[in-house]
Design a protein around this motif. Structure first.
Motif, PDB file in Angstrom:
ATOM      1  N   ASP A 127       3.390  11.966  -9.251  1.00  0.00           N
ATOM      2  CA  ASP A 127       4.176  11.184  -8.296  1.00  0.00           C
ATOM      3  C   ASP A 127       3.341  10.058  -7.689  1.00  0.00           C
ATOM      4  O   ASP A 127       3.831   8.945  -7.478  1.00  0.00           O
ATOM      5  CB  ASP A 127       4.713  12.096  -7.194  1.00  0.00           C
ATOM      6  N   ASP A 128       2.060  10.342  -7.395  1.00  0.00           N
ATOM      7  CA  ASP A 128       1.195   9.304  -6.834  1.00  0.00           C
ATOM      8  C   ASP A 128       1.030   8.134  -7.797  1.00  0.00           C
ATOM      9  O   ASP A 128       1.094   6.967  -7.393  1.00  0.00           O
ATOM     10  CB  ASP A 128      -0.178   9.895  -6.492  1.00  0.00           C
ATOM     11  N   ILE A 155       0.834  -1.196   0.000  1.00  0.00           N
ATOM     12  CA  ILE A 155       0.000   0.000   0.000  1.00  0.00           C
ATOM     13  C   ILE A 155       0.874   1.253   0.000  1.00  0.00           C
ATOM     14  O   ILE A 155       1.386   1.651   1.060  1.00  0.00           O
ATOM     15  CB  ILE A 155      -0.930   0.020   1.230  1.00  0.00           C
ATOM     16  N   PRO A 156       1.090   1.884  -1.152  1.00  0.00           N
ATOM     17  CA  PRO A 156       1.787   3.180  -1.153  1.00  0.00           C
ATOM     18  C   PRO A 156       0.862   4.248  -0.563  1.00  0.00           C
ATOM     19  O   PRO A 156      -0.279   4.394  -0.999  1.00  0.00           O
ATOM     20  CB  PRO A 156       2.049   3.439  -2.640  1.00  0.00           C
ATOM     21  N   LEU A 157       1.348   4.975   0.431  1.00  0.00           N
ATOM     22  CA  LEU A 157       0.555   6.004   1.094  1.00  0.00           C
ATOM     23  C   LEU A 157       1.156   7.376   0.810  1.00  0.00           C
ATOM     24  O   LEU A 157       2.302   7.641   1.151  1.00  0.00           O
ATOM     25  CB  LEU A 157       0.522   5.765   2.611  1.00  0.00           C
ATOM     26  N   HIS A 188      -9.074  -0.670  -1.381  1.00  0.00           N
ATOM     27  CA  HIS A 188      -9.285  -0.734   0.059  1.00  0.00           C
ATOM     28  C   HIS A 188     -10.743  -1.016   0.365  1.00  0.00           C
ATOM     29  O   HIS A 188     -11.219  -2.087   0.055  1.00  0.00           O
ATOM     30  CB  HIS A 188      -8.780   0.523   0.774  1.00  0.00           C
ATOM     31  N   GLY A 189     -11.459  -0.073   0.998  1.00  0.00           N
ATOM     32  CA  GLY A 189     -12.811  -0.414   1.415  1.00  0.00           C
ATOM     33  C   GLY A 189     -13.622   0.804   1.785  1.00  0.00           C
ATOM     34  O   GLY A 189     -13.256   1.947   1.506  1.00  0.00           O
ATOM     35  N   TYR A 243      -4.995   3.774  -2.481  1.00  0.00           N
ATOM     36  CA  TYR A 243      -5.679   4.166  -1.247  1.00  0.00           C
ATOM     37  C   TYR A 243      -6.399   5.479  -1.480  1.00  0.00           C
ATOM     38  O   TYR A 243      -5.819   6.567  -1.392  1.00  0.00           O
ATOM     39  CB  TYR A 243      -4.635   4.287  -0.135  1.00  0.00           C
ATOM     40  N   PHE A 244      -7.699   5.411  -1.782  1.00  0.00           N
ATOM     41  CA  PHE A 244      -8.450   6.599  -2.184  1.00  0.00           C
ATOM     42  C   PHE A 244      -8.473   7.668  -1.100  1.00  0.00           C
ATOM     43  O   PHE A 244      -8.603   8.862  -1.397  1.00  0.00           O
ATOM     44  CB  PHE A 244      -9.868   6.224  -2.598  1.00  0.00           C
TER      45      PHE A 244
END
Length: 367
Positions: free
Chosen positions: A275-276, A254-256, A317-318, A296-297
């Motif tokens: 970058d994201d 999971i890149p944050l 994710h969820g 990860y929205f």
């Protein structure tokens, strides 16, 4: 306007050929991809890899975010969630108080509690065990994905138990998986600069190693976009990749995207969309032994998440009822999202939404 030099074109083509041949990318390959501005090629290649692994399926889960305490002994530079004991806004919930909160917000489709919190030294380790036990007894059909590797290290220090003993006690209380937080950037230099007052690099990796050896499937993250160098990001991925080679215990990477301290922060204080997307695509290319890369929205927004699904991501994710940590740090996204909106988001990217459980077993496919 930057014009790609012939040597850069050749190097990118060599990477394309390696990936299509199923060969593992090297540190040098990863660092080149971060230097390149050819996002379309990188994204297309990541998309090819993801389609081979997961087809057009994109996974999500009905889950709730729970935080038993925000009191924390650590003072990490990037955290705006933590409080000191007695400070305004500080809290430590009992099991009964958390159950009352959950009963106000839960619905019948929730399959997972995502539980993290502060490193509160004012309560014993048994408090954290009892917290899980209370939830497990009241909601036995909801999976407990709880605590970061840094929290496990903290529990070990306050209890005098080994990592193995700590995790075994939590498993008896109902623990089924560890969350991925606490990794930040796996670099001692970075952790010193950012005052990461918790588990160091070797401790983070060792906790997950122990958990995997006990049969737990866990998650892992990378918090990017502050003082780290691009080379640090690749080194982070390589350390995670090595551990996955050893244990095969990680379910998803999971890149944050780092959030600024204030929601009012200017655009210059936020990571760029470029970058994201690069972080997700390069993760997909480097981590060949991971089944899933998550967009990860909460951190990158719903629309960029849609684009990420064509650049290597296979998980969004969820529903995340009442997310707090990223929002305390300045996230501008909703604190949660409905199942219907997640399905719409995934279908809007031309993908097939799949509701999953904690372990990526398919619950329902929305063709």
């Amino acid at each position: 306007m930057n014009v790609a030099l012939p040597t850069e074109i050749k190097q990118m083509q060599a990477i394309v050929e390696k990936v299509r041949a199923g060969e593992r990318l090297t540190r040098e390959d990863g660092e080149f991809l971060y230097r390149s501005d050819d996002l379309l090629t990188i994204g297309q290649l990541a998309n090819e890899v993801n389609l081979k692994k997961n087809g057009r399926k994109v996974y999500f889960i009905e889950n709730m975010s729970l935080y038993f305490t925000n009191v924390c002994e650590a003072h990490c530079a990037f955290c705006n969630f933590r409080k000191d004991e007695g400070q305004e806004g500080a809290y430590t919930l009992s099991g009964a108080e958390m159950i009352a909160y959950v009963e106000q917000h839960i619905h019948s489709d929730v399959r997972e509690f995502h539980i993290v919190g502060g490193h509160n030294p004012h309560v014993p380790f048994q408090y954290y065990v009892d917290s899980l036990k209370a939830l497990n007894e009241r909601f036995p059909d909801v999976a407990l994905k709880a605590y970061t590797a840094a929290e496990i290290d903290f529990f070990s220090r306050i209890s005098g138990l080994s990592y193995k003993e700590v995790i075994e006690e939590l498993m008896k209380a109902g623990l089924q998986s560890l969350t991925g937080g606490g990794a930040e950037i796996l670099s001692d230099e970075y952790r010193k600069k950012m005052r990461v007052d918790k588990a160091d690099v070797s401790q983070y990796l060792e906790v997950h190693r122990v958990a995997h050896n006990l049969g737990l499937r866990t998650h892992t993250t990378m918090l990017y976009g502050s003082v780290e160098k691009k080379e640090d990001r690749i080194h982070h991925m390589l350390q995670i990749r090595d551990l996955q080679d050893e244990t095969n215990g990680f379910q998803v990477f999971i890149p944050l995207s780092m959030q600024p301290i204030s929601p009012k922060a200017s655009i210059r204080r936020r990571n760029s969309a470029f970058d994201d997307l690069k972080a997700i695509a390069i993760s997909r290319l480097m981590l060949d032994n991971f089944q899933h890369i998550k967009a990860y929205f909460i951190n990158i927004g719903t629309q960029l998440t849609q684009v990420a699904l064509t650049m290597g991501a296979s998980d969004v994710h969820g529903t995340m009822v009442k997310e707090r940590i990223s929002h305390a740090a300045g996230a501008l996204t909703p604190e949660g999202i409905t199942r219907e909106d997640l399905i719409w988001l995934i279908k809007g990217a031309g993908r097939i939404p799949v509701e999953r459980d904690t372990f990526y077993n398919e619950v329902r496919v929305f063709e």
